[in-house]
Design an enzyme around this catalytic site. Structure first.
Site, PDB file in Angstrom:
ATOM      1  CB  CYS A 158      -0.954  -0.054   1.009  1.00 24.20           C
ATOM      2  SG  CYS A 158      -2.463   1.315   0.995  1.00 24.20           S
ATOM      3  CG  HIS A 170      -2.930  -2.921   4.471  1.00 26.54           C
ATOM      4  ND1 HIS A 170      -1.619  -2.470   4.909  1.00 26.54           N
ATOM      5  CD2 HIS A 170      -3.615  -1.797   3.797  1.00 26.54           C
ATOM      6  CE1 HIS A 170      -1.423  -1.304   4.390  1.00 26.54           C
ATOM      7  NE2 HIS A 170      -2.722  -0.920   4.065  1.00 26.54           N
TER       8      HIS A 170
HETATM    9  N1  GLN Z   1      -1.833   6.941   1.235  1.00 35.72           N
HETATM   10  C1  GLN Z   1      -2.536   5.663   1.191  1.00 35.72           C
HETATM   11  C2  GLN Z   1      -3.840   5.608   0.872  1.00 35.72           C
HETATM   12  O1  GLN Z   1      -3.979   5.311  -0.289  1.00 35.72           O
HETATM   13  C3  GLN Z   1      -1.800   4.848   2.294  1.00 35.72           C
HETATM   14  C4  GLN Z   1      -2.718   4.041   3.044  1.00 35.72           C
HETATM   15  C5  GLN Z   1      -2.213   2.512   3.352  1.00 35.72           C
HETATM   16  O2  GLN Z   1      -1.103   2.464   3.438  1.00 35.72           O
HETATM   17  N2  GLN Z   1      -3.218   1.722   3.637  1.00 35.72           N
HETATM   18  O3  GLN Z   1      -4.779   6.051   1.689  1.00 35.72           O
END
Ligand code: GLN
EC number: 6.3.5.13
Length: 251
Positions: free
Chosen positions: A97, A199
């Site tokens: 992510c 995640h």
């Molecule tokens: N900036 C990110 C988003 O797209 C990162 C979020 C994440 O790592 N879950 O919201």
């Protein structure tokens, strides 16, 4: 080659600054699945002010926009060059992510603020008003040769990522939003880099992916004839199939 003669160095990048989404379980899965085969796994933790420990596997998790900005602002050209070289040397990377976004060209956050990426992956990301949250099931890119086995995960991002010509998708979504909610792609692969939006305990949930990463790292360090001892994954498989059943997807 006997697994007991082998070892791997694994660097966990920005474990304090970018670790808000429970991605650290991936390090435990890598370590345990190495150790269960007698492969020694040395874990190195490198945050913003540390130099990066040269390793066989690099893991870098997700984080909030503010953390991404801090990391981006503190990246020296020397560190960018080092990581770029490691990628080109086919070292294995798993990026989740926020770090996936940062390894790309840039990320435009929800305030329209441009956060510079390292420019190592040919992707860019823009925040969208819609947050993309939920379970994900993907079919992996055939190039990875992971067989027909799917990958399950959980996404939580507002960034929409678009791939350039220099990279290919990690997989194709059966369930979930993936890279941007439009083109059905999820993540990217480049050399031995896997970057994705999945995640939390991605590797504990997908032991086949964990072993793929370990094997690629061993092949890159030793030779391509390394094989991994089989493990009893019946519990992991049960959990994997239970989730697929709940999502009404065939394994
Ligand atoms: N900036 C990110 C988003 O797209 C990162 C979020 C994440 O790592 N879950 O919201």
């Amino acid at each position: 080659m006997n697994n007991k003669e082998l070892s791997l160095d694994i660097t966990f990048l920005f474990p304090n600054t970018m670790s808000t989404y429970g991605d650290s379980g991936n390090i435990l899965a890598l370590k345990k699945r190495c150790e269960w085969r007698g492969v020694e796994a040395f874990i190195h933790y490198c945050d913003i002010y540390d130099s990066i420990y040269p390793s066989d596997i690099y893991f870098w998790g997700g984080g909030q926009d503010i953390a991404q900005e801090i990391v981006s602002n503190n990246f020296s050209q020397q560190k960018i060059d080092f990581l770029n070289n490691e990628v080109e040397k086919s070292k294995v990377f798993l990026l989740i992510c926020g770090s996936y976004q940062l390894m790309g060209k840039y990320y435009i956050d929800s305030n329209g603020n441009k956060i510079e990426g390292l420019g190592i992956l040919d992707v860019y990301t823009k925040s969208s008003p819609k947050r993309m949250i939920g379970n994900v099931v993907i079919e992996t890119n055939k190039k990875l040769k992971l067989g027909n086995k799917k990958i399950i995960g959980f996404e939580n991002h507002s960034g929409q990522t678009f791939l350039g010509k220099g990279v290919e998708p990690f997989g194709y979504v059966k369930i979930g939003f993936g890279n941007n909610g439009f083109d059905k792609t999820e993540g990217v692969i480049y050399k031995n880099v896997i970057a994705c939006y999945l995640h939390g305990p991605l590797l504990p949930k997908n032991p086949h992916l964990t072993d793929y990463i370990i094997l690629k790292a061993l092949e890159n360090k030793y030779d391509s004839n390394v094989t991994l001892q089989k493990l009893d994954d019946s519990l992991e498989l049960k959990a994997f199939n239970t989730l697929l059943n709940r999502l009404k997807i065939q394994s």
